[in-house]
Design a protein around this motif. Structure first.
Motif, PDB file in Angstrom:
ATOM      1  N   THR A   1      10.537  11.797  35.423  1.00  0.00           N
ATOM      2  CA  THR A   1      10.383  12.572  34.200  1.00  0.00           C
ATOM      3  C   THR A   1       9.940  13.997  34.495  1.00  0.00           C
ATOM      4  O   THR A   1       9.260  14.255  35.497  1.00  0.00           O
ATOM      5  CB  THR A   1       9.364  11.912  33.252  1.00  0.00           C
ATOM      6  N   SER A   2      10.340  14.894  33.610  1.00  0.00           N
ATOM      7  CA  SER A   2       9.886  16.277  33.687  1.00  0.00           C
ATOM      8  C   SER A   2       8.671  16.508  32.791  1.00  0.00           C
ATOM      9  O   SER A   2       8.182  17.638  32.686  1.00  0.00           O
ATOM     10  CB  SER A   2      11.019  17.227  33.266  1.00  0.00           C
ATOM     11  N   VAL A   3       8.191  15.464  32.158  1.00  0.00           N
ATOM     12  CA  VAL A   3       7.048  15.561  31.240  1.00  0.00           C
ATOM     13  C   VAL A   3       5.768  15.291  32.023  1.00  0.00           C
ATOM     14  O   VAL A   3       5.576  14.187  32.548  1.00  0.00           O
ATOM     15  CB  VAL A   3       7.189  14.557  30.073  1.00  0.00           C
ATOM     16  N   ASN A   4       4.888  16.294  32.104  1.00  0.00           N
ATOM     17  CA  ASN A   4       3.656  16.093  32.893  1.00  0.00           C
ATOM     18  C   ASN A   4       2.496  15.549  32.055  1.00  0.00           C
ATOM     19  O   ASN A   4       1.390  15.358  32.561  1.00  0.00           O
ATOM     20  CB  ASN A   4       3.252  17.375  33.615  1.00  0.00           C
ATOM     21  N   LEU A   5       2.740  15.293  30.761  1.00  0.00           N
ATOM     22  CA  LEU A   5       1.814  14.542  29.913  1.00  0.00           C
ATOM     23  C   LEU A   5       2.574  13.308  29.426  1.00  0.00           C
ATOM     24  O   LEU A   5       2.922  13.202  28.245  1.00  0.00           O
ATOM     25  CB  LEU A   5       1.331  15.387  28.732  1.00  0.00           C
ATOM     26  N   PRO A   6       2.865  12.383  30.334  1.00  0.00           N
ATOM     27  CA  PRO A   6       3.765  11.280  29.983  1.00  0.00           C
ATOM     28  C   PRO A   6       3.161  10.317  28.965  1.00  0.00           C
ATOM     29  O   PRO A   6       1.941  10.153  28.884  1.00  0.00           O
ATOM     30  CB  PRO A   6       3.987  10.570  31.326  1.00  0.00           C
ATOM     31  N   SER A   7       4.036   9.702  28.195  1.00  0.00           N
ATOM     32  CA  SER A   7       3.636   8.687  27.222  1.00  0.00           C
ATOM     33  C   SER A   7       4.118   7.322  27.696  1.00  0.00           C
ATOM     34  O   SER A   7       5.211   7.188  28.251  1.00  0.00           O
ATOM     35  CB  SER A   7       4.226   8.991  25.839  1.00  0.00           C
ATOM     36  N   PHE A   8       3.290   6.314  27.441  1.00  0.00           N
ATOM     37  CA  PHE A   8       3.593   4.947  27.846  1.00  0.00           C
ATOM     38  C   PHE A   8       3.549   4.035  26.625  1.00  0.00           C
ATOM     39  O   PHE A   8       2.897   4.336  25.624  1.00  0.00           O
ATOM     40  CB  PHE A   8       2.590   4.459  28.896  1.00  0.00           C
TER      41      PHE A   8
END
Length: 323
Positions: A139-146
């Motif tokens: 992912t390119s998202v550095n505040l990932p959601s789970f």
């Protein structure tokens, strides 16, 4: 002597009623998130309550006698389910009957009891899985959601590389979500969750490995030397109407390349480690504007600078004059 009379006295207590006994599940036996919900993983729970001092307390579960206790001088009583009557998983109704020393009896209210000895294995997945593949955990998202599943209302603890990252709660359907609270640097991380259900049972998910990739080199686009005709192979002037364009400085994880020719995108292909495009249309004589946009596995995109290419396929006939 004949005719003498004697007498004695004694106290007679008339007792026709007894106090209504109370019953509750002991807080230490009421395991899990709360200690007042009557849900426990203890198959031999301890019950307690208050009745008339000295009364005999009989514990009944779903109408079956489980044992008895005697209320102390303060009226307090307690009773633990014996080992030979361990409770299986399930739902129960529990009450007590108190019989005081005068033989009067009274019943408590019935309280619900749930024995829960196991919990579902939780799941975890990356919600913010960017790029073409939604399941590659890149992912390119550095505040990932789970997100994931667990038993309804379970408490969720998320771990990153073995360290606690935060907590969440499963809803009534067992669904939970969590967004990482701080930016993660580029790199690979292992995530898992541990859950505690309402009865206090614990379970752990499998680990997922997530790659954070937020950067991408800016590519450059050029004419293939063989397409750059004329005296110079680097002047971007050609007499080829369908020249070949090549890219340089392309990251190895790039999956898509679009070459834009005069405002129209055309997909390039990868051959022997080089991204290239044979111009699919014949270019008219004149100057043409070329750019390239690359996209990597994580969904990051970068666009090259502009390349101006001149197509020149005609030459003016020379004029010979006599002087």
């Amino acid at each position: 002597e004949v005719g003498n009379i004697s007498s004695s006295t004694y106290e007679l207590v008339i007792d026709t009623v007894t106090s209504t006994p109370t019953i509750m599940l002991d807080a230490d036996s009421d395991t899990g998130i709360t200690h007042t919900d009557g849900i426990t993983k203890d198959p031999q729970p301890l019950f307690k309550g208050v009745a008339e001092a000295g009364a005999e307390i009989s514990l009944m579960i779903n109408g079956t006698y489980y044992g008895s206790a005697i209320a102390d001088k303060n009226g307090n009583w307690s009773f633990r389910i014996p080992a030979d009557k361990t409770l299986a998983e399930g739902e129960y109704n529990v009450m007590v009957t108190a019989v005081d020393i005068a033989g009067n009896s009274a019943n408590s209210v019935s309280i619900p009891l749930i024995i829960d000895l196991h919990t579902d294995i939780p799941t975890i997945d990356l919600l913010s899985d960017s790029g073409d593949n939604p399941d590659d955990h890149i992912t390119s998202v550095n505040l990932p959601s789970f997100a994931g599943t667990a038993e309804p209302f379970a408490s969720i603890t998320l771990y990153c590389d073995g360290n606690i990252a935060g907590k969440a709660s499963a809803d009534a359907k067992g669904q939970w979500q969590f967004t990482y609270p701080q930016s993660l640097p580029e790199g690979s991380y292992a995530f898992h969750v541990s859950v505690v259900d309402v009865a206090g049972n614990i379970a752990t998910s499998e680990k997922i490995h997530v790659t954070i990739d937020t950067s991408l080199n800016i590519p450059s686009v050029d004419l293939l030397n063989e397409s750059d005709s004329g005296a110079s192979a680097t002047d971007n002037i050609t007499n080829t109407k369908s020249p070949i364009f090549v890219l340089n400085s392309v990251d190895s994880d790039v999956t898509h390349v679009l070459i834009n020719i005069d405002g129209t995108d055309y997909p390039a292909s990868l051959n022997n480690g080089v991204w290239s495009l044979v111009c699919p249309v014949e270019l008219a004589d004149g100057i043409h504007t070329i750019t390239a946009t690359v996209t990597d596995l994580a969904g990051n995109s970068a666009t090259s600078g502009t390349l101006d290419v001149t197509v020149d396929t005609a030459i003016s006939a020379p004029v010979v004059t006599l002087s």
